[in-house]
Design a protein around this motif. Structure first.
Motif: not given
Length: 304
Positions: A15-26, A114-118
């Motif tokens: 959950s933390v990893a997903t949240t962090l990924q959603a918080q940055t576009v770096k 932004l969309k993130a998947s595996k």
């Protein structure tokens, strides 16, 4: 008990990893921009290099269009709650431009989600103009994919160009020289050109001598004349020059001699001394080229 604790911890970490990924576009992103008009085949091969501090985003937007390479510094914002990136207005070349050197710009802003998947992380959206130019500057749709490893933009562009060529037509058989010229031209047009000097010459051909400027540090260059490759991957030396002649067209307004850096040597940037000689003149010009910029000298034939 330990197993339940481990599963709970794993869920929290995910959950933390997903949240962090959603918080940055770096990071570095690559995509193909397609003009949102029926029947338009023009596209933009795009690269985003983004830095983020809080909600503020800065970086570079680079793109390759037809025969030109363009680079813009950009600013924008990222809304982590909506996962939305907004890029402030910047110039983009008009989609109907035939020759990038003679084109006009449209001021465009970008909105991307932004969309993130595996499998991949993407930024999907479009560049649009202001209300005043909505009907002249068409929207450009882009799906950027985040690069997980360092890949040179030039390599990505070459791959995309080759893919498009295969998708649209069967390329005629090429000789090795034609293939080399085509691939070299792609590389040439992906960098900006800086005219360092404009020179007047008396004869219909001039001699060119190229030396390493200063200490020998394994600088290697290619040289283009009016878009044609005339010297390929030559090592610059301090004593023995790269020597060749070029014809100077008296009708053409410009005859551009471009130094393309194949590397930056052990002492960046790639620098050279170019000596141009005809019966009446001997010019010495210091040139400096990088992976972003080609140094060029413009020749003009003296009118009788």
């Amino acid at each position: 008990m330990k197993r339940h604790y481990f599963l709970l911890l794993l869920c929290v970490l995910m959950s933390v990893a997903t949240t962090l990924q959603a918080q940055t576009v770096k990071g570095k992103w690559y995509g193909v921009g397609n003009v949102n008009i029926d029947g338009s085949a023009n596209n933009y091969l795009c690269e985003l290099i983004l830095e983020q501090k809080g909600s503020v985003v800065t970086g570079e937007f680079n793109y390759f269009f037809r025969n030109g390479y363009f680079s813009n510094k950009i600013k924008g914002t990222y809304n982590a709650t909506k996962r939305q990136l907004k890029i402030n207005f910047m110039p983009m070349i008009f989609y109907k431009t035939v020759d990038a050197a003679m084109g006009v710009d449209c001021m465009m802003e970008g909105t991307f989600t932004l969309k993130a998947s595996k499998i991949e992380t993407t930024l999907s959206g479009r560049f649009t103009s202001d209300d005043l130019h909505t009907y002249s500057c068409a929207p450009i749709n882009v799906k950027f994919t985040k690069l997980l490893k360092e890949v040179p933009f030039q390599q990505l562009v070459e791959t995309e160009i080759e893919k498009q060529a295969k998708d649209t037509l069967v390329r005629p058989a090429e000789s090795p020289i034609q293939k080399l010229q085509r691939e070299a031209s792609i590389q040439l047009n992906m960098r900006t050109k800086e005219i360092v000097k404009e020179l007047e010459v008396s004869e219909d051909s001039v001699r060119i001598d190229l030396y390493d400027n200063g200490e020998f540090d394994y600088d290697t260059v290619s040289v283009f004349y009016n878009g044609k490759l005339v010297q390929h991957k030559q090592l610059l030396e301090t004593r023995k020059p790269i020597t060749f002649k070029v014809a100077v067209d008296s009708i053409a307004a410009n005859n551009d001699l471009v130094m393309f850096a194949e590397n930056l040597g052990t002492i960046p940037p790639n620098s050279a001394l170019m000596i141009i000689t005809d019966k009446d003149h001997r010019y010495e010009i210091n040139l400096t080229s990088t992976y972003q910029k080609n140094a060029a000298v413009r020749l003009r034939r003296k009118k009788e």
